[in-house]
Design an enzyme around this catalytic site. Structure first.
Site, PDB file in Angstrom:
ATOM      1  N   HIS A  26      47.320  30.466  39.605  1.00  0.00           N
ATOM      2  CA  HIS A  26      48.510  31.298  39.844  1.00  0.00           C
ATOM      3  C   HIS A  26      48.809  31.515  41.338  1.00  0.00           C
ATOM      4  CE1 HIS A  26      45.849  34.818  39.876  1.00  0.00           C
ATOM      5  NE2 HIS A  26      45.689  34.832  38.596  1.00  0.00           N
ATOM      6  N   HIS A  80      37.764  39.527  29.031  1.00  0.00           N
ATOM      7  CA  HIS A  80      39.037  39.482  29.768  1.00  0.00           C
ATOM      8  C   HIS A  80      40.035  38.611  29.026  1.00  0.00           C
ATOM      9  CE1 HIS A  80      41.859  39.238  32.971  1.00  0.00           C
ATOM     10  NE2 HIS A  80      41.270  38.385  33.769  1.00  0.00           N
ATOM     11  N   GLU A  82      42.809  37.096  30.220  1.00  0.00           N
ATOM     12  CA  GLU A  82      43.429  35.967  30.925  1.00  0.00           C
ATOM     13  C   GLU A  82      42.900  34.650  30.352  1.00  0.00           C
ATOM     14  OE1 GLU A  82      43.397  36.239  35.221  1.00  0.00           O
ATOM     15  OE2 GLU A  82      45.045  34.801  35.365  1.00  0.00           O
ATOM     16  N   ASP A  84      42.131  31.751  31.264  1.00  0.00           N
ATOM     17  CA  ASP A  84      41.030  30.927  31.777  1.00  0.00           C
ATOM     18  C   ASP A  84      39.719  31.335  31.081  1.00  0.00           C
ATOM     19  OD1 ASP A  84      41.529  33.296  33.234  1.00  0.00           O
ATOM     20  OD2 ASP A  84      40.312  32.644  34.920  1.00  0.00           O
ATOM     21  N   HIS A 147      40.020  41.893  36.685  1.00  0.00           N
ATOM     22  CA  HIS A 147      41.183  41.669  37.482  1.00  0.00           C
ATOM     23  C   HIS A 147      42.489  42.071  36.765  1.00  0.00           C
ATOM     24  CE1 HIS A 147      43.751  37.743  37.716  1.00  0.00           C
ATOM     25  NE2 HIS A 147      44.227  38.510  38.658  1.00  0.00           N
ATOM     26  N   ASP A 166      35.326  38.067  35.913  1.00  0.00           N
ATOM     27  CA  ASP A 166      35.956  37.703  37.194  1.00  0.00           C
ATOM     28  C   ASP A 166      35.197  38.266  38.404  1.00  0.00           C
ATOM     29  OD1 ASP A 166      38.034  36.135  36.315  1.00  0.00           O
ATOM     30  OD2 ASP A 166      39.523  37.729  36.311  1.00  0.00           O
ATOM     31  N   TYR A 194      37.556  33.982  47.016  1.00  0.00           N
ATOM     32  CA  TYR A 194      37.966  34.500  45.700  1.00  0.00           C
ATOM     33  C   TYR A 194      38.362  35.972  45.818  1.00  0.00           C
ATOM     34  CZ  TYR A 194      37.674  35.498  40.704  1.00  0.00           C
ATOM     35  OH  TYR A 194      37.963  35.874  39.421  1.00  0.00           O
ATOM     36  N   HIS A 225      33.186  32.615  36.778  1.00  0.00           N
ATOM     37  CA  HIS A 225      33.633  31.539  37.680  1.00  0.00           C
ATOM     38  C   HIS A 225      32.525  31.279  38.708  1.00  0.00           C
ATOM     39  CE1 HIS A 225      37.779  31.688  36.289  1.00  0.00           C
ATOM     40  NE2 HIS A 225      37.869  32.973  36.569  1.00  0.00           N
TER      41      HIS A 225
HETATM   42 FE1  FEO Z   1      41.504  37.108  35.656  1.00  0.00          FE
HETATM   43 FE2  FEO Z   1      39.325  34.461  35.663  1.00  0.00          FE
HETATM   44  O1  FEO Z   1      40.800  35.471  35.106  1.00  0.00           O
END
Ligand code: FEO
Length: 392
Positions: A26, A80, A82, A84, A147, A166, A194, A225
């Site tokens: 994004h 989460h 999101e 990903d 996040h 995250d 990050y 991640h």
């Molecule tokens: Fe807020 Fe890794 O997604």
């Protein structure tokens, strides 16, 4: 498949995916790709913590299959919404039909906006709630805005393992799975990039959550991640520093140019300041904005330069200003500069954004058409003045 599942603790496995090709998250330019980490806990109740981006669903399932039949999964913890992390949730639910989805209340409403969840069984949790899965007990801590509003982290007490989603992550595709393999300082470098591009606006919330987990015994942090932290103290200390906007004597000069005039002013300012402080110089169309924001995170001063176009900021700089503004850097000295032909307008708009961010705004430098030698000397002196202000 090149990379197999990996045992990170007795009966706890990494079953995620490495994304070597992605370069955009994004609008966060991820120059070395990404990782989506999912973790499988084998206990009386088999538990999958987070999933992976949808295009890696089959990779994740293959890794799970090395250990168990995925239809045996009892719980899927969704830290989460999101995609990903939740992107493969609906597909793994099709295999593990009876698996209960564990998430926060906001997580549930977010997941149900992304997926058809009418037949899913949920266990909604909040901070402090526990889930016994056999020998192990999972504890959940909500981490709203780290996040998204739905976020939480999962703590595996007996293993002193924090599955942090995250938080503490890094966008880097690598064959290494641990901080020590990648190099702890290298891992911190990627974690800083990050943090600067994802978590910078949420420093106050980061500090609050770090306080909340102060008493928790953490031997390992496994984010969703990047590499896993065998040195959790190191990344927690770094987060404290970043959340406080602890800065060094550094000026970041960011600019774009039409006919090299603003570029020459930028270089003169940088040269003037370089006699006293560290300086980083970036061109907004040549350099990665994610790198620029990382340097801004711990800089005391930012100078932004743009030519005026149609009475306002040259569009590439306007784009960068929008990106920077959304990340809300704090406690900075701000200096606007640029060249113009007739009406001007760029430095006024840059200053407006500096003021909105509550920067300590210095007098801007506007130069008509091309800078003369005298005007370049003025730009050099402005650099000297910025360095003195940084050090005062
Ligand atoms: Fe807020 Fe890794 O997604």
């Amino acid at each position: 498949m090149a990379l197999k599942s990996l045992k990170i603790k007795e009966n706890i496995y990494w079953v995620g995916a490495i994304d070597w090709e992605e370069r955009d998250f994004h609008n966060f330019e991820i120059v070395r790709g990404a990782t989506y980490n999912a973790y499988l806990i084998i206990d009386d109740k088999i538990t999958l913590v987070d999933t992976v981006k949808h295009k890696f669903f089959h990779e994740m399932v293959e890794r799970i299959r090395e250990i168990i039949d995925p239809s045996q999964i009892d719980y899927i913890v969704s830290n989460h919404v999101e995609t990903d992390h939740s992107g493969s949730l609906a597909d793994i639910k099709r295999i593990a039909k009876d698996a209960v989805v564990v998430c926060t209340s906001r997580g549930k409403s977010g997941l149900c906006k992304h997926f058809d969840c009418k037949d899913w069984e949920f266990k909604v949790v909040k901070t402090g709630d526990e889930l016994k899965i056999g020998k192990r007990t999972l504890t959940f801590i909500e981490t709203p805005m780290l996040h998204w509003p739905d976020n939480m982290v999962t703590y595996v007490k007996g293993d002193k393992l924090l599955l942090s989603n995250d938080a503490f992550g890094q966008h880097i595709a690598s064959v290494e799975r641990y901080d020590e393999e990648l190099g702890v300082e290298e891992a911190i470098k990627w974690a800083k990039i990050y943090y600067a591009n994802i978590l910078m606006p949420f420093g106050e919330l980061v500090k609050k959550k770090l306080k909340e987990i102060e008493g928790v015994q953490i031997g390992m942090i496994a984010p969703s991640h990047g590499v896993i932290w065998k040195n959790p103290g190191r990344i927690i200390e770094a987060y404290k520093k970043w959340a406080d906007f602890e800065a060094e004597d550094k000026l970041v000069v960011v600019y774009d140019t039409m006919y090299n005039s603003t570029a020459r002013i930028a270089r003169a300012i940088a040269e003037g300041a370089s006699k006293g402080v560290k300086v980083r110089l970036f061109h907004v169309r040549r350099d990665a904005w994610s790198e620029i924001m990382t340097e801004i995170l711990d800089a005391k001063a930012i100078a932004i330069g743009a030519p005026t176009m149609h009475n306002t900021v040259f569009p590439p700089v306007a784009g960068f200003l929008a990106y920077m503004r959304s990340l809300k850097p704090k406690n900075k000295i701000g200096v606007a500069f640029g060249s113009y032909g007739w009406g001007g307008g760029a430095v006024k708009e840059i200053n407006r954004i500096f003021e909105e961010l509550k920067f300590d705004v210095m007098e801007p430098l506007q130069i008509k058409y091309r800078p003369t030698e005298d005007e370049l000397r003025k730009a050099f002196e402005l650099g000297v003045e910025i360095a003195e202000k940084i050090k005062s």
